[in-house]
Design a protein around this motif. Sequence first.
Motif, PDB file in Angstrom:
ATOM      1  N   ASP A   1      44.896  44.155  48.526  1.00  0.00           N
ATOM      2  CA  ASP A   1      46.100  43.513  49.036  1.00  0.00           C
ATOM      3  C   ASP A   1      47.361  44.300  48.669  1.00  0.00           C
ATOM      4  O   ASP A   1      48.323  44.331  49.430  1.00  0.00           O
ATOM      5  CB  ASP A   1      46.208  42.065  48.569  1.00  0.00           C
ATOM      6  CG  ASP A   1      46.215  41.912  47.063  1.00  0.00           C
ATOM      7  OD1 ASP A   1      45.667  42.775  46.360  1.00  0.00           O
ATOM      8  OD2 ASP A   1      46.771  40.903  46.587  1.00  0.00           O
ATOM      9  N   LEU A   2      47.347  44.975  47.530  1.00  0.00           N
ATOM     10  CA  LEU A   2      48.504  45.776  47.143  1.00  0.00           C
ATOM     11  C   LEU A   2      48.521  47.130  47.840  1.00  0.00           C
ATOM     12  O   LEU A   2      49.583  47.734  48.001  1.00  0.00           O
ATOM     13  CB  LEU A   2      48.557  45.965  45.626  1.00  0.00           C
ATOM     14  CG  LEU A   2      48.885  44.719  44.813  1.00  0.00           C
ATOM     15  CD1 LEU A   2      48.961  45.060  43.340  1.00  0.00           C
ATOM     16  CD2 LEU A   2      50.166  44.056  45.285  1.00  0.00           C
ATOM     17  N   LYS A   3      47.369  47.614  48.301  1.00  0.00           N
ATOM     18  CA  LYS A   3      47.332  48.873  49.048  1.00  0.00           C
ATOM     19  C   LYS A   3      48.124  48.743  50.350  1.00  0.00           C
ATOM     20  O   LYS A   3      48.818  49.666  50.755  1.00  0.00           O
ATOM     21  CB  LYS A   3      45.892  49.289  49.337  1.00  0.00           C
ATOM     22  CG  LYS A   3      45.181  49.831  48.110  1.00  0.00           C
ATOM     23  CD  LYS A   3      43.762  50.255  48.438  1.00  0.00           C
ATOM     24  CE  LYS A   3      43.065  50.741  47.179  1.00  0.00           C
ATOM     25  NZ  LYS A   3      41.686  51.122  47.413  1.00  0.00           N
TER      26      LYS A   3
ATOM     27  N   LEU B   1      53.492  41.262  37.474  1.00  0.00           N
ATOM     28  CA  LEU B   1      52.366  42.159  37.207  1.00  0.00           C
ATOM     29  C   LEU B   1      52.058  43.032  38.426  1.00  0.00           C
ATOM     30  O   LEU B   1      51.936  44.257  38.317  1.00  0.00           O
ATOM     31  CB  LEU B   1      51.118  41.367  36.797  1.00  0.00           C
ATOM     32  CG  LEU B   1      49.862  42.195  36.540  1.00  0.00           C
ATOM     33  CD1 LEU B   1      50.072  43.145  35.365  1.00  0.00           C
ATOM     34  CD2 LEU B   1      48.673  41.278  36.274  1.00  0.00           C
ATOM     35  N   SER B   2      51.960  42.425  39.598  1.00  0.00           N
ATOM     36  CA  SER B   2      51.692  43.190  40.823  1.00  0.00           C
ATOM     37  C   SER B   2      52.834  44.142  41.138  1.00  0.00           C
ATOM     38  O   SER B   2      52.613  45.285  41.567  1.00  0.00           O
ATOM     39  CB  SER B   2      51.473  42.238  42.001  1.00  0.00           C
ATOM     40  OG  SER B   2      50.325  41.446  41.786  1.00  0.00           O
ATOM     41  N   THR B   3      54.060  43.703  40.910  1.00  0.00           N
ATOM     42  CA  THR B   3      55.221  44.554  41.140  1.00  0.00           C
ATOM     43  C   THR B   3      55.171  45.781  40.235  1.00  0.00           C
ATOM     44  O   THR B   3      55.385  46.911  40.690  1.00  0.00           O
ATOM     45  CB  THR B   3      56.522  43.766  40.897  1.00  0.00           C
ATOM     46  OG1 THR B   3      56.556  42.649  41.797  1.00  0.00           O
ATOM     47  CG2 THR B   3      57.751  44.638  41.122  1.00  0.00           C
ATOM     48  N   ASN B   4      54.843  45.574  38.969  1.00  0.00           N
ATOM     49  CA  ASN B   4      54.750  46.704  38.045  1.00  0.00           C
ATOM     50  C   ASN B   4      53.612  47.648  38.415  1.00  0.00           C
ATOM     51  O   ASN B   4      53.724  48.859  38.222  1.00  0.00           O
ATOM     52  CB  ASN B   4      54.631  46.221  36.600  1.00  0.00           C
ATOM     53  CG  ASN B   4      55.977  45.871  36.011  1.00  0.00           C
ATOM     54  OD1 ASN B   4      57.020  46.328  36.476  1.00  0.00           O
ATOM     55  ND2 ASN B   4      55.975  45.049  34.976  1.00  0.00           N
ATOM     56  N   MET B   5      52.533  47.117  38.965  1.00  0.00           N
ATOM     57  CA  MET B   5      51.441  47.983  39.428  1.00  0.00           C
ATOM     58  C   MET B   5      51.933  48.892  40.555  1.00  0.00           C
ATOM     59  O   MET B   5      51.607  50.084  40.598  1.00  0.00           O
ATOM     60  CB  MET B   5      50.246  47.144  39.890  1.00  0.00           C
ATOM     61  CG  MET B   5      49.493  46.473  38.753  1.00  0.00           C
ATOM     62  SD  MET B   5      48.206  45.339  39.326  1.00  0.00           S
ATOM     63  CE  MET B   5      47.035  46.494  40.035  1.00  0.00           C
ATOM     64  N   LEU B   6      52.721  48.323  41.471  1.00  0.00           N
ATOM     65  CA  LEU B   6      53.259  49.127  42.572  1.00  0.00           C
ATOM     66  C   LEU B   6      54.287  50.138  42.072  1.00  0.00           C
ATOM     67  O   LEU B   6      54.310  51.283  42.532  1.00  0.00           O
ATOM     68  CB  LEU B   6      53.896  48.222  43.631  1.00  0.00           C
ATOM     69  CG  LEU B   6      52.920  47.529  44.564  1.00  0.00           C
ATOM     70  CD1 LEU B   6      53.639  46.503  45.417  1.00  0.00           C
ATOM     71  CD2 LEU B   6      52.189  48.537  45.438  1.00  0.00           C
ATOM     72  N   LEU B   7      55.126  49.724  41.150  1.00  0.00           N
ATOM     73  CA  LEU B   7      56.101  50.661  40.584  1.00  0.00           C
ATOM     74  C   LEU B   7      55.383  51.840  39.938  1.00  0.00           C
ATOM     75  O   LEU B   7      55.781  52.996  40.101  1.00  0.00           O
ATOM     76  CB  LEU B   7      57.006  49.951  39.575  1.00  0.00           C
ATOM     77  CG  LEU B   7      58.015  48.965  40.185  1.00  0.00           C
ATOM     78  CD1 LEU B   7      58.616  48.074  39.105  1.00  0.00           C
ATOM     79  CD2 LEU B   7      59.105  49.696  40.949  1.00  0.00           C
ATOM     80  N   ASP B   8      54.306  51.556  39.223  1.00  0.00           N
ATOM     81  CA  ASP B   8      53.504  52.611  38.607  1.00  0.00           C
ATOM     82  C   ASP B   8      52.880  53.512  39.670  1.00  0.00           C
ATOM     83  O   ASP B   8      52.835  54.733  39.507  1.00  0.00           O
ATOM     84  CB  ASP B   8      52.429  51.991  37.713  1.00  0.00           C
ATOM     85  CG  ASP B   8      51.608  53.047  36.998  1.00  0.00           C
ATOM     86  OD1 ASP B   8      52.193  53.838  36.220  1.00  0.00           O
ATOM     87  OD2 ASP B   8      50.381  53.093  37.221  1.00  0.00           O
TER      88      ASP B   8
END
Length: 148
Positions: free
Chosen positions: A8-10, A133-140
Amino acid sequence: MQNSLPEDLKVVAEEITRRINEAEETEEKGDQIKATIEYGSFCEYYKYLRERYNLSNSEIIKRGDIERSYYYQIIKGNRNPSRDKIIRICLGARLDPEEACMLLLASDYSTLYDFRVRDIVLRAALIYQLDVLSTNMLLDEFNVEPLK
């Protein structure tokens, strides 16, 4: 893209990549400036948003991953939050990007710009109503500093 992101984040990451590739410098919108004049401060504008959307403090604290006592100090005006804390509150409250920009401006911080990679990711996180958490994953994923 790395394969480490959930499916979903991809999809969100692909949208962010598209926006980065199309990014052009834009001017702040007049309604954002109007909001800072009309509401005057972070506390006043945030109170308006909470009442308008009937937002629950406990849900905002949970989704925004904010320490409870610190959150209450912020909304009472006893603490001046950092730009990242305001963005955490915006994510927790599931504000749209325009409301988040107005809240940032009311706090004397810069808005979310369409020419900064980090801000493009944050804008997408607001659009897709992601948690911290999901936002930080995308920022990373885009090699930019995570929310503090």
